[in-house]
Design a protein around this motif. Structure first.
Motif, PDB file in Angstrom:
ATOM      1  N   ALA A  15      23.536  41.572  24.412  1.00  0.00           N
ATOM      2  CA  ALA A  15      23.011  41.539  25.782  1.00  0.00           C
ATOM      3  C   ALA A  15      23.832  40.622  26.694  1.00  0.00           C
ATOM      4  N   PRO A  16      24.051  39.354  26.331  1.00  0.00           N
ATOM      5  CA  PRO A  16      24.867  38.510  27.216  1.00  0.00           C
ATOM      6  C   PRO A  16      26.295  39.005  27.356  1.00  0.00           C
ATOM      7  N   GLY A  17      26.836  39.569  26.281  1.00  0.00           N
ATOM      8  CA  GLY A  17      28.193  40.112  26.353  1.00  0.00           C
ATOM      9  C   GLY A  17      28.284  41.284  27.308  1.00  0.00           C
ATOM     10  N   ALA A  18      27.284  42.179  27.262  1.00  0.00           N
ATOM     11  CA  ALA A  18      27.276  43.336  28.167  1.00  0.00           C
ATOM     12  C   ALA A  18      27.186  42.891  29.620  1.00  0.00           C
ATOM     13  N   LEU A  19      26.336  41.886  29.893  1.00  0.00           N
ATOM     14  CA  LEU A  19      26.215  41.367  31.263  1.00  0.00           C
ATOM     15  C   LEU A  19      27.524  40.720  31.719  1.00  0.00           C
ATOM     16  N   ALA A  20      28.146  39.938  30.823  1.00  0.00           N
ATOM     17  CA  ALA A  20      29.401  39.273  31.191  1.00  0.00           C
ATOM     18  C   ALA A  20      30.515  40.285  31.421  1.00  0.00           C
ATOM     19  N   MET A  21      30.606  41.292  30.565  1.00  0.00           N
ATOM     20  CA  MET A  21      31.650  42.311  30.719  1.00  0.00           C
ATOM     21  C   MET A  21      31.458  43.104  32.006  1.00  0.00           C
ATOM     22  N   THR A  22      30.217  43.440  32.333  1.00  0.00           N
ATOM     23  CA  THR A  22      29.949  44.168  33.574  1.00  0.00           C
ATOM     24  C   THR A  22      30.313  43.323  34.785  1.00  0.00           C
ATOM     25  N   ALA A  23      29.968  42.034  34.746  1.00  0.00           N
ATOM     26  CA  ALA A  23      30.334  41.142  35.851  1.00  0.00           C
ATOM     27  C   ALA A  23      31.850  41.023  35.976  1.00  0.00           C
ATOM     28  N   LEU A  24      32.538  40.911  34.839  1.00  0.00           N
ATOM     29  CA  LEU A  24      33.998  40.829  34.851  1.00  0.00           C
ATOM     30  C   LEU A  24      34.615  42.105  35.420  1.00  0.00           C
ATOM     31  N   LEU A  25      34.044  43.238  35.044  1.00  0.00           N
ATOM     32  CA  LEU A  25      34.548  44.521  35.537  1.00  0.00           C
ATOM     33  C   LEU A  25      34.374  44.622  37.052  1.00  0.00           C
ATOM     34  N   LEU A  26      33.215  44.227  37.558  1.00  0.00           N
ATOM     35  CA  LEU A  26      32.980  44.267  38.998  1.00  0.00           C
ATOM     36  C   LEU A  26      33.947  43.329  39.731  1.00  0.00           C
ATOM     37  N   THR A  27      34.175  42.158  39.167  1.00  0.00           N
ATOM     38  CA  THR A  27      35.114  41.218  39.773  1.00  0.00           C
ATOM     39  C   THR A  27      36.524  41.794  39.816  1.00  0.00           C
ATOM     40  N   ALA A  28      36.927  42.435  38.717  1.00  0.00           N
ATOM     41  CA  ALA A  28      38.262  43.034  38.655  1.00  0.00           C
ATOM     42  C   ALA A  28      38.423  44.164  39.662  1.00  0.00           C
ATOM     43  N   LEU A  29      37.334  44.848  39.989  1.00  0.00           N
ATOM     44  CA  LEU A  29      37.407  45.937  40.967  1.00  0.00           C
ATOM     45  C   LEU A  29      37.381  45.422  42.405  1.00  0.00           C
ATOM     46  N   ILE A  30      36.642  44.342  42.648  1.00  0.00           N
ATOM     47  CA  ILE A  30      36.455  43.854  44.013  1.00  0.00           C
ATOM     48  C   ILE A  30      37.625  42.990  44.478  1.00  0.00           C
ATOM     49  N   LEU A  31      38.129  42.117  43.593  1.00  0.00           N
ATOM     50  CA  LEU A  31      39.161  41.171  44.010  1.00  0.00           C
ATOM     51  C   LEU A  31      40.421  41.838  44.579  1.00  0.00           C
ATOM     52  N   PRO A  32      40.981  42.884  43.915  1.00  0.00           N
ATOM     53  CA  PRO A  32      42.178  43.505  44.490  1.00  0.00           C
ATOM     54  C   PRO A  32      41.930  44.079  45.884  1.00  0.00           C
ATOM     55  N   VAL A  33      40.746  44.674  46.106  1.00  0.00           N
ATOM     56  CA  VAL A  33      40.429  45.217  47.427  1.00  0.00           C
ATOM     57  C   VAL A  33      40.359  44.098  48.450  1.00  0.00           C
ATOM     58  N   TRP A  34      39.761  42.991  48.080  1.00  0.00           N
ATOM     59  CA  TRP A  34      39.642  41.853  48.988  1.00  0.00           C
ATOM     60  C   TRP A  34      41.012  41.275  49.340  1.00  0.00           C
ATOM     61  N   HIS A  35      41.873  41.131  48.327  1.00  0.00           N
ATOM     62  CA  HIS A  35      43.214  40.599  48.582  1.00  0.00           C
ATOM     63  C   HIS A  35      44.039  41.561  49.425  1.00  0.00           C
ATOM     64  N   ARG A  36      43.858  42.867  49.195  1.00  0.00           N
ATOM     65  CA  ARG A  36      44.621  43.858  49.960  1.00  0.00           C
ATOM     66  C   ARG A  36      44.228  43.839  51.424  1.00  0.00           C
ATOM     67  N   GLN A  37      42.959  43.597  51.687  1.00  0.00           N
ATOM     68  CA  GLN A  37      42.510  43.540  53.080  1.00  0.00           C
ATOM     69  C   GLN A  37      43.057  42.305  53.796  1.00  0.00           C
ATOM     70  N   LYS A  38      43.242  41.214  53.069  1.00  0.00           N
ATOM     71  CA  LYS A  38      43.751  39.990  53.678  1.00  0.00           C
ATOM     72  C   LYS A  38      45.265  40.035  53.872  1.00  0.00           C
ATOM     73  N   ARG A  39      45.968  40.853  53.075  1.00  0.00           N
ATOM     74  CA  ARG A  39      47.418  40.872  53.105  1.00  0.00           C
ATOM     75  C   ARG A  39      47.910  41.850  54.169  1.00  0.00           C
ATOM     76  N   PRO A  40      48.869  41.475  55.021  1.00  0.00           N
ATOM     77  CA  PRO A  40      49.392  42.415  56.015  1.00  0.00           C
ATOM     78  C   PRO A  40      50.172  43.527  55.338  1.00  0.00           C
ATOM     79  N   PRO A  41      50.103  44.760  55.849  1.00  0.00           N
ATOM     80  CA  PRO A  41      50.834  45.874  55.227  1.00  0.00           C
ATOM     81  C   PRO A  41      52.333  45.654  55.320  1.00  0.00           C
ATOM     82  N   ALA A  42      53.033  46.093  54.283  1.00  0.00           N
ATOM     83  CA  ALA A  42      54.498  45.968  54.257  1.00  0.00           C
ATOM     84  C   ALA A  42      55.090  47.245  53.729  1.00  0.00           C
TER      85      ALA A  42
END
Length: 496
Positions: free
Chosen positions: A460-487
């Protein structure tokens, strides 16, 4: 993917020597742990961490295992930028493997499954239709309970190798030794191919060999555990080397296709690499006509290997059906399974039982197919834009194949620590950053010497941690891409 930068600086010789002997000490401690409480035939699988600790030699086993693993992981990670030389990397990786060659099976009981599947076939029973317990294998008590009543999920080439090991080894101990020899042969084949692939990709051999061969998961699981992934990787790298060195040559491409086909008939995972191998097979500019011509020759060799091994074994394609049972185990180490478990837990809170795990797993497999197609299309566009310099062709195709294997690991219904070796072998040849290599170091701690998977005790704790990690891995690149100017990017140099 960007072109490789300047080679990393050589590590200080004192640091390198300390890493070499720390890793060797770690391998010796892991071997000692194996004899104290490894996956020996008569040793019961630990039911809980407490029962493992209370077993005979339990404290000594766990202490040796944890310290040994930490030493190996720390030594490998300290030189992740590259060993002093390619020769130094090979010698050190070999030193670390030596103690594990004489260890009992480590971290898994799969080698006993291999032995029983080989015994089943050698005694005239179809291992794809009859499980090893029903076949009457005399060594079934050594097999992990979950795999005693499931058909073999491996291809006919490996079933033939397992039967050969039974014939050569005679009893269980001899068969396990023969299977380890086969695994080491696969690893040696991969080691022979790495320098040529590294040169083609334009990366230092000392870095690629260190990352791919000295990684703890290689020694502990491919050598100590005698997993058939070593044979698959050896055939895979050999086939890719032939393709990259001899593009556009029909005879060479037939041989390369046959090697890739043999890899698939050991473990079906290898199939995701074949579309990228077809791109590497094209000589000159990448056009549809050239792809059909050269990729067709490669496909011909692959199909011939599938047909010949299926006919030679007399088993046909029954092994395809066995693949469906490989997901019988539900553990949070597989991201799709973890998400499905979290949905089931949430449903239980409101009195529902959504049975989400099979659904999420099916969606993940569809997503995997889409990811492989996207990776292939991006590689195709990059190669068409590049004008086909040999180093660009090698880097793009090897990197695409490595990412496809990484996606396969991430989106598969199950995950075991040795699965990390699949993308490790290819991304070690092309990755410009080593941050992601922390993952193979982390999974080294998931298994205990007797084959107990620690994920069983943290569902149970592993499933919750893995799901949270997966969501973080999906959200962070989108957030960084929005902050970075296009090149503006050159698609031949940066295709991801």
């Amino acid at each position: 993917m960007t072109a490789p930068g300047p080679p990393p600086p050589d590590p200080p010789l004192r640091t390198a020597a300390a890493a070499r002997y720390a890793g060797l000490a770690g391998a010796v401690l892991l071997t000692v742990a194996g004899y104290l409480g490894g996956a020996l035939p008569g040793a019961p699988l630990g039911a809980t961490p407490v029962s493992i600790w209370r077993a005979p030699n339990g404290p000594a086993t766990l202490i040796c295992w944890l310290i040994g693993t930490a030493l190996l992981v720390g030594a490998w990670w300290s030189l992740r930028a590259g060993a002093p030389s390619g020769r130094w990397a090979y010698v050190t990786a070999g030193l670390w493997v030596l103690p594990l060659l004489v260890a009992p099976p480590l971290g898994s009981r799969d080698v006993y499954s291999y032995a029983c599947q080989g015994w089943t076939y050698a005694h005239g029973v179809d291992p794809y239709a009859v499980a090893v317990a029903a076949a009457g294998c005399p060594w079934v008590d050594a097999v992990a309970p979950i795999w005693r009543d499931t058909p073999a999920p491996y291809g006919p080439a490996f079933v033939l190798l397992a039967a050969l090991a039974v014939g050569v080894g005679g009893g269980l101990t001899g068969t396990v030794v023969a299977l380890r020899v086969i695994a080491v042969a696969g690893l040696l084949l991969a080691a022979l191919c790495l320098p040529g692939l590294a040169r083609a990709a334009g990366v230092p051999t000392r870095r690629a060999a260190w990352l791919a061969l000295a990684a703890p998961v290689i020694g502990v699981h491919l050598v100590g555990g005698a997993h058939n992934d070593a044979v698959m990787l050896g055939l895979l790298l050999c086939g890719l080397l032939v393709v990259i060195r001899r593009p556009g040559r029909p005879a060479a491409l037939l041989v390369a296709g046959a090697l890739l086909g043999l890899a698939v008939t050991v473990k079906a995972t290898a199939v995701v690499v074949t579309p990228f191998a077809a791109l590497a097979a094209v000589h000159g500019r990448h056009t549809v006509r050239a792809l059909l011509r050269d990729g067709g020759a490669l496909a011909g060799g692959l199909l011939a290997a599938l047909l010949v091994t299926s006919a030679l074994s007399g088993l046909g394609f029954g092994w395809v059906g066995g693949l469906t049972r490989s997901g019988d185990s539900e553990q949070w180490t597989s991201p799709p399974t973890a998400v499905g478990l979290v949905v089931d837990y949430a449903g239980a809170l409101v009195g529902r039982d959504p049975h989400a795990v099979p659904v999420v797993r099916a969606v993940a497999l569809l997503l995997l197919a889409a990811v492989v197609v996207v990776l292939w299309c991006r590689a195709w566009r990059a190669l068409r834009a590049s004008g086909d310099p040999a180093s660009v062709r090698a880097r793009v195709t090897l990197h695409g194949a490595g990412l496809a294997l990484a996606a396969t690991v991430a989106l598969s219904p199950v995950f075991h620590p040795w699965y990390a070796t699949w993308p490790l072998a290819l991304l070690a040849l092309t990755a410009t950053r080593t941050t992601w290599f922390v993952l193979p170091t982390a999974v080294a701690f998931l298994a205990l010497p007797d084959g107990t998977n620690l994920a069983r005790f943290t569902k149970a704790p592993g499933a919750l941690a893995m799901t949270a990690l997966l969501l973080t891995a999906l959200i962070l690149p989108v957030w960084h891409r929005q902050k970075r100017p296009p090149a503006a990017q050159d698609p031949a140099r940066t295709w991801l």
